[in-house]
Design a protein around this motif. Structure first.
Motif, PDB file in Angstrom:
ATOM      1  N   VAL A  47       5.569   7.274  -0.479  1.00 32.06           N
ATOM      2  CA  VAL A  47       4.662   6.895  -1.558  1.00 32.06           C
ATOM      3  C   VAL A  47       3.983   5.588  -1.179  1.00 32.06           C
ATOM      4  O   VAL A  47       4.649   4.571  -1.020  1.00 32.06           O
ATOM      5  CB  VAL A  47       5.414   6.736  -2.898  1.00 32.06           C
ATOM      6  CG1 VAL A  47       4.467   6.269  -3.991  1.00 32.06           C
ATOM      7  CG2 VAL A  47       6.076   8.052  -3.286  1.00 32.06           C
ATOM      8  N   SER A  48       2.681   5.599  -1.018  1.00 34.54           N
ATOM      9  CA  SER A  48       1.972   4.392  -0.624  1.00 34.54           C
ATOM     10  C   SER A  48       1.634   3.545  -1.841  1.00 34.54           C
ATOM     11  O   SER A  48       1.459   4.059  -2.955  1.00 34.54           O
ATOM     12  CB  SER A  48       0.694   4.741   0.129  1.00 34.54           C
ATOM     13  OG  SER A  48      -0.267   5.273  -0.757  1.00 34.54           O
ATOM     14  N   GLN A  49       1.513   2.244  -1.619  1.00 33.16           N
ATOM     15  CA  GLN A  49       1.114   1.351  -2.704  1.00 33.16           C
ATOM     16  C   GLN A  49      -0.300   1.662  -3.163  1.00 33.16           C
ATOM     17  O   GLN A  49      -0.637   1.491  -4.332  1.00 33.16           O
ATOM     18  CB  GLN A  49       1.228  -0.107  -2.256  1.00 33.16           C
ATOM     19  CG  GLN A  49       1.155  -1.103  -3.407  1.00 33.16           C
ATOM     20  CD  GLN A  49       2.333  -0.999  -4.370  1.00 33.16           C
ATOM     21  OE1 GLN A  49       3.432  -0.627  -3.962  1.00 33.16           O
ATOM     22  NE2 GLN A  49       2.117  -1.312  -5.632  1.00 33.16           N
ATOM     23  N   ALA A  50      -1.123   2.141  -2.245  1.00 35.79           N
ATOM     24  CA  ALA A  50      -2.491   2.519  -2.630  1.00 35.79           C
ATOM     25  C   ALA A  50      -2.474   3.670  -3.625  1.00 35.79           C
ATOM     26  O   ALA A  50      -3.225   3.679  -4.610  1.00 35.79           O
ATOM     27  CB  ALA A  50      -3.291   2.902  -1.389  1.00 35.79           C
ATOM     28  N   ALA A  51      -1.592   4.646  -3.395  1.00 37.38           N
ATOM     29  CA  ALA A  51      -1.494   5.767  -4.329  1.00 37.38           C
ATOM     30  C   ALA A  51      -0.949   5.304  -5.670  1.00 37.38           C
ATOM     31  O   ALA A  51      -1.426   5.727  -6.738  1.00 37.38           O
ATOM     32  CB  ALA A  51      -0.602   6.858  -3.737  1.00 37.38           C
ATOM     33  N   VAL A  52       0.052   4.428  -5.644  1.00 29.08           N
ATOM     34  CA  VAL A  52       0.591   3.866  -6.875  1.00 29.08           C
ATOM     35  C   VAL A  52      -0.498   3.143  -7.653  1.00 29.08           C
ATOM     36  O   VAL A  52      -0.664   3.327  -8.866  1.00 29.08           O
ATOM     37  CB  VAL A  52       1.756   2.909  -6.564  1.00 29.08           C
ATOM     38  CG1 VAL A  52       2.110   2.062  -7.782  1.00 29.08           C
ATOM     39  CG2 VAL A  52       2.979   3.694  -6.098  1.00 29.08           C
TER      40      VAL A  52
END
Length: 431
Positions: A47-52
């Motif tokens: 899970v990427s921080q960009a997706a979060v």
């Protein structure tokens, strides 16, 4: 958390954090935009921080509305029926498996990722502050401790991770806890066996604090003191006078005074940042005489000092003929946050939010406690302060239990982004 004057030690009084240095608009904006688009954990996490950040941005306006709704309907400890129903409805809509009525009005939501991993819990407290525990005493219950923010952030983290379930490893257990202000909700939840039944390996939480919005204060190796009580009764015609004199004697054991002014609060906030500073060791004690009885309530750091203070109280009481001393219960435990997990969280936040947004505390706050301590007595975890102080705002607007408490709502998005990424990383099992 109770107020710092007449009810300074009834439960929890103060929450302090880092010095109230401002965060520039660009700094807050970067956090709100999800700065740091590294993959969660920076080491190949799913899970990427960009997706979060992207999912959190889509939810932000609805989360602010949720917080405002909860704020308009405060419910005191043990009466969180409406709040629990709202939370359960939101979690079910997000696709979580939900159980209500856990340990009172507690709500447990379970989110299972599509990949194997660890089982990690996130706790959010739901209750409001009773009128008598508001500084100066308020006319009605109110969300002046930020639990409406905590609940909203917890819902937001659940919604974000549910949207990213296809990339989520492990299982996340959301504990929406009642009765934190009464220091009874954590015990009630734990006693249901929920941690063991779901195999929870660690637990994490945020709490509002008087930090600039966009900043976090981590508590590696520190946390919040416990609480102990003593009662001394006298007999004979001179009993009231003896009680008054003993109360004064016991008061002299205190090494720190309850803040009375904004400047005092600012100083307290600065002191908890200071390594080996004035709060490295303390006794915060209040003794009151009523007729022939002295009641004392006190907090200590380090936690081992309770034995020392009990011995001091017994010794001082023996100076008075006819004095009978008792301690109604064992001290409520201190919340001591594990260093390893706290240091890991600090590194995670520096990677994903930015180094300037992370403050490490070096002392425990002398006038507050937390029943989150009971979870940390069983499993490791973190407890972190979320900055809610608006730029230029007086410190009372971000200091829990003050009637002027008015958190900057931008903190909701900040908290959701940070905690969703952190929880995803912990469930994935990255070191």
């Amino acid at each position: 958390m109770s107020g710092p004057r007449e009810r300074a030690f009834a439960r929890r009084t103060l929450l302090a954090g880092a010095a109230a240095a401002g965060v520039g608009a660009a700094g807050v904006g970067a956090v709100l935009a999800g700065a740091g688009e590294a993959v969660a954990g920076g080491r190949g996490g799913p899970v990427s921080q960009a997706a979060v950040a992207a999912e959190a941005a889509r939810l932000e306006s609805a989360l602010i509305e949720l917080r405002r709704d909860l704020h308009r309907h405060p419910e005191v400890p043990g009466q969180e029926r409406r709040t629990a129903a709202v939370v359960a409805r939101k979690l079910r809509a997000a696709g979580l498996t939900v159980t209500t009525g856990v340990g009172g009005h507690g709500v447990v939501g379970v989110l299972r990722g599509t990949r194997p991993g660890r089982t990690v819990a996130y706790r959010a407290d739901m209750d409001a502050v009773p009128p008598t525990d508001i500084v100066g005493t308020g006319p009605a219950p109110a969300h002046v401790c930020g639990h409406d923010v905590h609940t909203t952030v917890g819902v937001g983290v659940a919604q974000v991770l549910a949207r990213l379930r296809h990339r989520l490893s492990g299982t996340v257990v959301f504990l929406f806890q009642p009765a934190e202000e009464a220091l009874s909700g954590a015990r009630a939840l734990i006693d249901t066996g929920v941690l063991e039944r779901l195999g929870v390996e660690e637990i994490h939480a945020l709490h509002c604090g008087p930090f600039p919005v966009g900043r976090f204060a981590v508590t590696s190796g520190y946390g919040l003191p416990g609480q102990d009580r003593a009662e001394v009764t006298f007999s004979g015609p001179d009993a009231p006078d003896a009680a008054r004199r003993l109360a004064a004697d016991l008061g002299a054991l205190a090494t720190v005074a309850v803040p009375q002014t904004p400047a005092d609060l600012e100083r307290l906030v600065a002191d908890v940042e200071t390594p080996d500073g004035p709060l490295a060791r303390f006794v915060a004690l209040r003794a009151r005489a009523q007729e022939a009885t002295v009641s004392a309530s006190y907090r200590c750091w380090p936690p081992e000092r309770y034995t020392e203070v009990r011995a001091d109280i017994r010794r001082m009481s023996l100076r008075y003929a006819g004095a009978a001393t008792r301690f109604p219960a064992e001290p409520f435990p201190a919340m001591v946050c594990p260093e390893r997990e706290g240091d890991q969280l600090a590194r995670h936040l520096r990677r994903t939010v930015g180094g300037k947004a992370v403050i490490e505390l070096h002392a425990a706050f002398p006038f507050n406690g937390e029943d989150f301590a009971l979870y940390l007595d069983r499993i490791p975890g973190t407890y972190t302060f979320l900055g809610v102080r608006a730029p230029g705002a007086p410190i009372m607007t971000s200091f829990p239990h003050y009637p002027d408490f008015s958190p900057d709502e931008r903190a909701i998005g900040v908290g959701v982004r940070a905690m969703a990424g952190w929880i995803a990383e912990r469930a994935h099992g990255l070191p």
